[in-house]
Design a protein around this motif. Structure first.
Motif, short mmCIF file in Angstrom:
data_model
loop_
_atom_site.label_atom_id
_atom_site.label_comp_id
_atom_site.label_asym_id
_atom_site.label_seq_id
_atom_site.Cartn_x
_atom_site.Cartn_y
_atom_site.Cartn_z
N ARG A 290 0.81 -1.22 0.00
CA ARG A 290 0.00 0.00 0.00
C ARG A 290 0.85 1.28 0.00
O ARG A 290 0.34 2.37 0.23
CB ARG A 290 -0.92 0.01 1.22
CG ARG A 290 -0.14 0.04 2.51
CD ARG A 290 -1.02 0.19 3.67
NE ARG A 290 -0.27 -0.12 4.88
CZ ARG A 290 -0.81 -0.40 6.04
NH1 ARG A 290 -2.11 -0.43 6.17
NH2 ARG A 290 -0.07 -0.66 7.08
N ASN A 291 2.15 1.14 -0.22
CA ASN A 291 3.00 2.34 -0.21
C ASN A 291 2.79 3.18 -1.47
O ASN A 291 2.12 2.75 -2.41
CB ASN A 291 4.45 1.97 -0.02
CG ASN A 291 4.78 1.69 1.45
OD1 ASN A 291 5.84 1.22 1.76
ND2 ASN A 291 3.83 1.94 2.35
N LEU A 292 3.40 4.36 -1.48
CA LEU A 292 3.06 5.36 -2.50
C LEU A 292 3.05 4.85 -3.95
O LEU A 292 2.02 5.00 -4.62
CB LEU A 292 3.95 6.60 -2.33
CG LEU A 292 3.53 7.77 -3.22
CD1 LEU A 292 2.12 8.25 -2.87
CD2 LEU A 292 4.51 8.92 -3.08
N PRO A 293 4.12 4.25 -4.45
CA PRO A 293 4.05 3.80 -5.85
C PRO A 293 2.88 2.84 -6.10
O PRO A 293 2.22 2.91 -7.14
CB PRO A 293 5.39 3.10 -6.07
CG PRO A 293 6.31 3.72 -5.06
CD PRO A 293 5.45 4.01 -3.86
N CYS A 294 2.61 1.98 -5.15
CA CYS A 294 1.49 1.04 -5.32
C CYS A 294 0.15 1.75 -5.10
O CYS A 294 -0.86 1.38 -5.70
CB CYS A 294 1.65 -0.16 -4.39
SG CYS A 294 3.01 -1.21 -4.93
N HIS A 295 0.18 2.77 -4.29
CA HIS A 295 -1.03 3.60 -4.11
C HIS A 295 -1.35 4.27 -5.45
O HIS A 295 -2.49 4.26 -5.91
CB HIS A 295 -0.77 4.62 -3.02
CG HIS A 295 -1.95 5.50 -2.74
ND1 HIS A 295 -3.03 5.06 -2.01
CD2 HIS A 295 -2.22 6.76 -3.14
CE1 HIS A 295 -3.93 6.04 -1.96
NE2 HIS A 295 -3.46 7.08 -2.63
N GLU B 20 3.78 -2.93 3.88
CA GLU B 20 4.62 -1.85 3.38
C GLU B 20 5.42 -2.39 2.20
O GLU B 20 5.36 -3.59 1.90
CB GLU B 20 5.55 -1.35 4.49
CG GLU B 20 4.82 -0.94 5.78
CD GLU B 20 3.71 0.07 5.56
OE1 GLU B 20 3.89 1.00 4.74
OE2 GLU B 20 2.64 -0.06 6.18
N CYS B 21 6.15 -1.50 1.54
CA CYS B 21 6.87 -1.85 0.31
C CYS B 21 7.49 -3.25 0.34
O CYS B 21 8.18 -3.62 1.28
CB CYS B 21 7.97 -0.82 0.08
SG CYS B 21 8.88 -1.12 -1.45
N ILE B 22 7.21 -4.00 -0.71
CA ILE B 22 7.80 -5.35 -0.79
C ILE B 22 8.94 -5.37 -1.82
O ILE B 22 9.30 -6.42 -2.35
CB ILE B 22 6.72 -6.42 -1.10
CG1 ILE B 22 5.87 -6.05 -2.33
CG2 ILE B 22 5.86 -6.67 0.10
CD1 ILE B 22 4.83 -7.11 -2.72
N GLY B 23 9.47 -4.19 -2.11
CA GLY B 23 10.65 -4.09 -2.95
C GLY B 23 10.39 -4.37 -4.42
O GLY B 23 11.30 -4.74 -5.14
N SER B 24 9.17 -4.16 -4.86
CA SER B 24 8.84 -4.45 -6.26
C SER B 24 8.04 -3.28 -6.86
O SER B 24 7.07 -3.48 -7.59
CB SER B 24 8.01 -5.73 -6.34
OG SER B 24 8.69 -6.76 -5.71
N CYS B 25 8.49 -2.07 -6.54
CA CYS B 25 7.75 -0.86 -6.93
C CYS B 25 7.61 -0.75 -8.46
O CYS B 25 6.69 -0.11 -8.95
CB CYS B 25 8.44 0.37 -6.39
SG CYS B 25 9.04 0.17 -4.72
N PRO C 179 0.73 -1.89 -8.91
CA PRO C 179 0.66 -2.34 -7.52
C PRO C 179 1.10 -3.79 -7.40
O PRO C 179 0.56 -4.66 -8.06
CB PRO C 179 -0.83 -2.21 -7.20
CG PRO C 179 -1.54 -2.43 -8.49
CD PRO C 179 -0.61 -1.92 -9.55
N ALA C 180 2.08 -4.01 -6.54
CA ALA C 180 2.64 -5.35 -6.39
C ALA C 180 1.91 -6.10 -5.29
O ALA C 180 1.47 -5.50 -4.30
CB ALA C 180 4.12 -5.25 -6.05
N PHE C 181 1.79 -7.39 -5.47
CA PHE C 181 1.22 -8.20 -4.40
C PHE C 181 1.81 -9.60 -4.43
O PHE C 181 2.33 -10.06 -5.44
CB PHE C 181 -0.31 -8.23 -4.44
CG PHE C 181 -0.93 -8.97 -5.59
CD1 PHE C 181 -0.94 -8.44 -6.87
CD2 PHE C 181 -1.54 -10.20 -5.39
CE1 PHE C 181 -1.53 -9.13 -7.93
CE2 PHE C 181 -2.14 -10.89 -6.44
CZ PHE C 181 -2.13 -10.35 -7.71
S1 FES Z 1 5.81 0.64 -2.97
FE1 FES Z 1 4.74 -1.16 -3.44
S2 FES Z 1 6.30 -2.56 -3.84
FE2 FES Z 1 7.38 -0.79 -3.33
#
Ligand code: FES
Length: 162
Positions: free
Chosen positions: A86-91, A125-130, A134-136
């Motif tokens: 849910r961090n910014l790039p994925c938001h 939080e960020c899973i290092g795949s920005c 949106p990464a999951f």
């Molecule tokens: S912000 Fe979503 S994977 Fe980095």
């Protein structure tokens, strides 16, 4: 070794390495819990007692850590664990739309198992795949949410899991 159900030989080997590195046994609790989490995707209640017994630290110390750190909380016992960033790039990548679809198709809610016990959804939080926001993750499998254009493609992914 048979004394323990969750502390298998490979985990005990790792713990022994931690014990050599750290000056006191309490410091080995967190890395030990990580080993258990990696293997079982959860910290089962009995594992807490086993860690306490093996490390010779009070059960309350181990329990305290499991309760304090969200990642260790033994609330997830569904068969599959979905983690959505849910961090910014994925938001900006509209993770909320993805989440809505996942909720609809699995019947689970964030922080609650689906009624059939198959799914557990967690916002992380960020899973290092920005780059693929949106990464999951479903268990250990990483997915690019931006490639999921409709419910059907998501359904096909979910069907891979039992
Ligand atoms: S912000 Fe979503 S994977 Fe980095």
């Amino acid at each position: 070794m048979d004394k323990y159900r969750f502390l298998t030989e490979d985990i005990i080997l790792k713990i022994s390495e931690y014990l050599e590195k750290f000056p006191n046994r309490e410091q080995a609790i967190i890395p030990t819990l990580h080993e258990i989490l990696n293997k079982y995707r959860d910290i089962p209640e009995d594992a807490v007692f086993e860690v306490s017994d093996f490390l010779k630290v009070p059960v309350s110390d181990v329990e305290g850590i499991v309760t304090f750190y969200d990642m260790f909380r033994n609330k997830k016992n569904a068969r599959n664990h979905i983690r959505i960033c849910r961090n910014l790039p994925c938001h900006l990548g509209r993770y909320k739309d993805l989440l809505e679809r996942i909720i609809k198709l699995t019947g689970a809610e964030v922080g609650k198992n689906s009624p059939d016990g198959k799914w557990y959804i967690e916002l992380v939080e960020c899973i290092g795949s920005c780059a693929i926001a949106p990464a999951f993750l479903i268990n250990d499998d990483l997915y690019d949410g931006s490639r999921i254009k409709d419910e059907d493609s998501l359904r096909k992914i979910l069907e891979r899991y039992s």
